[in-house]
Design a protein around this motif. Structure first.
Motif, PDB file in Angstrom:
ATOM      1  N   GLN A  30      32.540  17.627  84.696  1.00  0.00           N
ATOM      2  CA  GLN A  30      31.817  18.886  84.535  1.00  0.00           C
ATOM      3  C   GLN A  30      32.754  20.081  84.563  1.00  0.00           C
ATOM      4  OE1 GLN A  30      29.029  18.349  87.720  1.00  0.00           O
ATOM      5  NE2 GLN A  30      27.683  17.038  86.497  1.00  0.00           N
ATOM      6  N   ALA A  31      33.743  20.051  85.429  1.00  0.00           N
ATOM      7  CA  ALA A  31      34.717  21.137  85.503  1.00  0.00           C
ATOM      8  C   ALA A  31      35.543  21.207  84.217  1.00  0.00           C
ATOM      9  CB  ALA A  31      35.632  20.957  86.711  1.00  0.00           C
ATOM     10  N   LEU A  32      35.942  20.057  83.683  1.00  0.00           N
ATOM     11  CA  LEU A  32      36.690  20.033  82.436  1.00  0.00           C
ATOM     12  C   LEU A  32      35.838  20.579  81.289  1.00  0.00           C
ATOM     13  CD1 LEU A  32      39.221  19.278  80.813  1.00  0.00           C
ATOM     14  CD2 LEU A  32      38.212  16.992  80.536  1.00  0.00           C
ATOM     15  N   CYS A  33      34.584  20.169  81.225  1.00  0.00           N
ATOM     16  CA  CYS A  33      33.689  20.673  80.176  1.00  0.00           C
ATOM     17  C   CYS A  33      33.559  22.197  80.255  1.00  0.00           C
ATOM     18  CB  CYS A  33      32.308  20.023  80.278  1.00  0.00           C
ATOM     19  SG  CYS A  33      32.295  18.288  79.797  1.00  0.00           S
ATOM     20  N   ALA A  34      33.440  22.730  81.457  1.00  0.00           N
ATOM     21  CA  ALA A  34      33.346  24.183  81.633  1.00  0.00           C
ATOM     22  C   ALA A  34      34.629  24.861  81.152  1.00  0.00           C
ATOM     23  CB  ALA A  34      33.075  24.528  83.089  1.00  0.00           C
ATOM     24  N   THR A  35      35.779  24.275  81.464  1.00  0.00           N
ATOM     25  CA  THR A  35      37.060  24.813  81.012  1.00  0.00           C
ATOM     26  C   THR A  35      37.141  24.809  79.493  1.00  0.00           C
ATOM     27  OG1 THR A  35      38.196  24.096  83.013  1.00  0.00           O
ATOM     28  CG2 THR A  35      39.570  24.465  81.067  1.00  0.00           C
ATOM     29  N   LEU A  36      36.720  23.730  78.871  1.00  0.00           N
ATOM     30  CA  LEU A  36      36.814  23.604  77.416  1.00  0.00           C
ATOM     31  C   LEU A  36      35.870  24.547  76.679  1.00  0.00           C
ATOM     32  CD1 LEU A  36      37.137  19.736  77.103  1.00  0.00           C
ATOM     33  CD2 LEU A  36      38.953  21.457  76.890  1.00  0.00           C
ATOM     34  N   ASN A  89      44.840  18.217  83.694  1.00  0.00           N
ATOM     35  CA  ASN A  89      43.781  17.636  82.861  1.00  0.00           C
ATOM     36  C   ASN A  89      44.213  17.358  81.423  1.00  0.00           C
ATOM     37  OD1 ASN A  89      41.864  19.837  84.685  1.00  0.00           O
ATOM     38  ND2 ASN A  89      41.511  17.649  84.843  1.00  0.00           N
ATOM     39  N   PRO A  90      45.350  16.687  81.204  1.00  0.00           N
ATOM     40  CA  PRO A  90      45.792  16.453  79.827  1.00  0.00           C
ATOM     41  C   PRO A  90      44.918  15.420  79.115  1.00  0.00           C
ATOM     42  CG  PRO A  90      47.205  15.263  81.334  1.00  0.00           C
ATOM     43  CD  PRO A  90      46.251  16.079  82.178  1.00  0.00           C
ATOM     44  N   LEU A  91      44.343  15.835  77.996  1.00  0.00           N
ATOM     45  CA  LEU A  91      43.479  14.969  77.204  1.00  0.00           C
ATOM     46  C   LEU A  91      44.318  14.139  76.241  1.00  0.00           C
ATOM     47  CD1 LEU A  91      42.039  18.100  77.276  1.00  0.00           C
ATOM     48  CD2 LEU A  91      40.177  16.617  76.600  1.00  0.00           C
ATOM     49  N   VAL A  92      43.835  12.962  75.908  1.00  0.00           N
ATOM     50  CA  VAL A  92      44.491  12.115  74.921  1.00  0.00           C
ATOM     51  C   VAL A  92      44.105  12.628  73.530  1.00  0.00           C
ATOM     52  CG1 VAL A  92      44.572   9.782  73.929  1.00  0.00           C
ATOM     53  CG2 VAL A  92      44.465  10.085  76.415  1.00  0.00           C
ATOM     54  N   VAL A  93      45.094  12.700  72.637  1.00  0.00           N
ATOM     55  CA  VAL A  93      44.850  12.967  71.222  1.00  0.00           C
ATOM     56  C   VAL A  93      45.312  11.711  70.502  1.00  0.00           C
ATOM     57  CG1 VAL A  93      45.219  14.513  69.273  1.00  0.00           C
ATOM     58  CG2 VAL A  93      45.429  15.393  71.616  1.00  0.00           C
ATOM     59  N   LEU A  94      44.382  11.049  69.841  1.00  0.00           N
ATOM     60  CA  LEU A  94      44.610   9.736  69.254  1.00  0.00           C
ATOM     61  C   LEU A  94      44.635   9.828  67.734  1.00  0.00           C
ATOM     62  CD1 LEU A  94      44.749   6.625  69.681  1.00  0.00           C
ATOM     63  CD2 LEU A  94      42.245   6.649  69.783  1.00  0.00           C
TER      64      LEU A  94
END
Length: 163
Positions: A30-36, A89-94
């Motif tokens: 939820q925190a990541l979604c708010a950041t994005l 919070n590094p997201l994967v880019v595939l």
């Protein structure tokens, strides 16, 4: 935990997909979604958040295989356990096209620049993947100034996300 269904396919969307594969920490998600949802720069990512437990535990190879079953897409963003537990919070880019299965990580502040440029084919996947730091995370291009003055008529200074 492995995938729950070998026939699980990615949703059809004209937007870039951001797929959650870790369901252990709902507050972190939820925190990541708010950041994005807060633009980090002049750019906004055109993403669709997908939080479907059917994808729990999927790894990049399994997601690459699923991506070839649905509509065309060149890349996929993934929120995994590392994304939710790492302080940045590094997201994967595939990559799903040029080197299927190749991936790098991107911090949320750079997600829009990556999404915009890959979606519009302004830049290639390898240009971002080859510019990661030693830990495999893309934090922006090293030769980019900290800020730039945008010609928006009010003198706003924006953070630079790419050159």
């Amino acid at each position: 935990m492995g995938p729950s269904n070998e026939y699980t396919t990615l949703p059809d969307s004209e937007r870039s997909l951001l797929l959650r594969t870790d369901f252990a920490d709902a507050p972190a998600w939820q925190a990541l979604c708010a950041t994005l949802q807060q633009p980090a720069s002049l750019f906004e990512a055109d993403i669709e958040l997908v939080s479907d437990p059917a994808f729990a535990g999927f790894d990049p190879a399994q997601l690459t295989a699923r991506a070839t079953r649905g509509p065309y897409r060149a890349f996929l963003f993934v929120v995994d356990q590392t994304t939710l537990s790492h302080p940045e919070n590094p997201l994967v880019v595939l990559d799903l096209v040029d080197e299927p299965g190749r991936f790098f990580r991107v911090i949320p502040a750079e997600l829009a620049a990556v999404e915009n440029n890959l979606s519009l084919a302004n830049m290639d996947f390898f240009e971002f993947a080859d510019a990661v730091d030693a830990d495999g995370i893309f934090r922006g291009f090293a030769d980019c100034p900290t800020t730039y003055q945008a010609p928006d008529g009010v003198g706003t200074t924006y953070p630079c996300t790419h050159k």
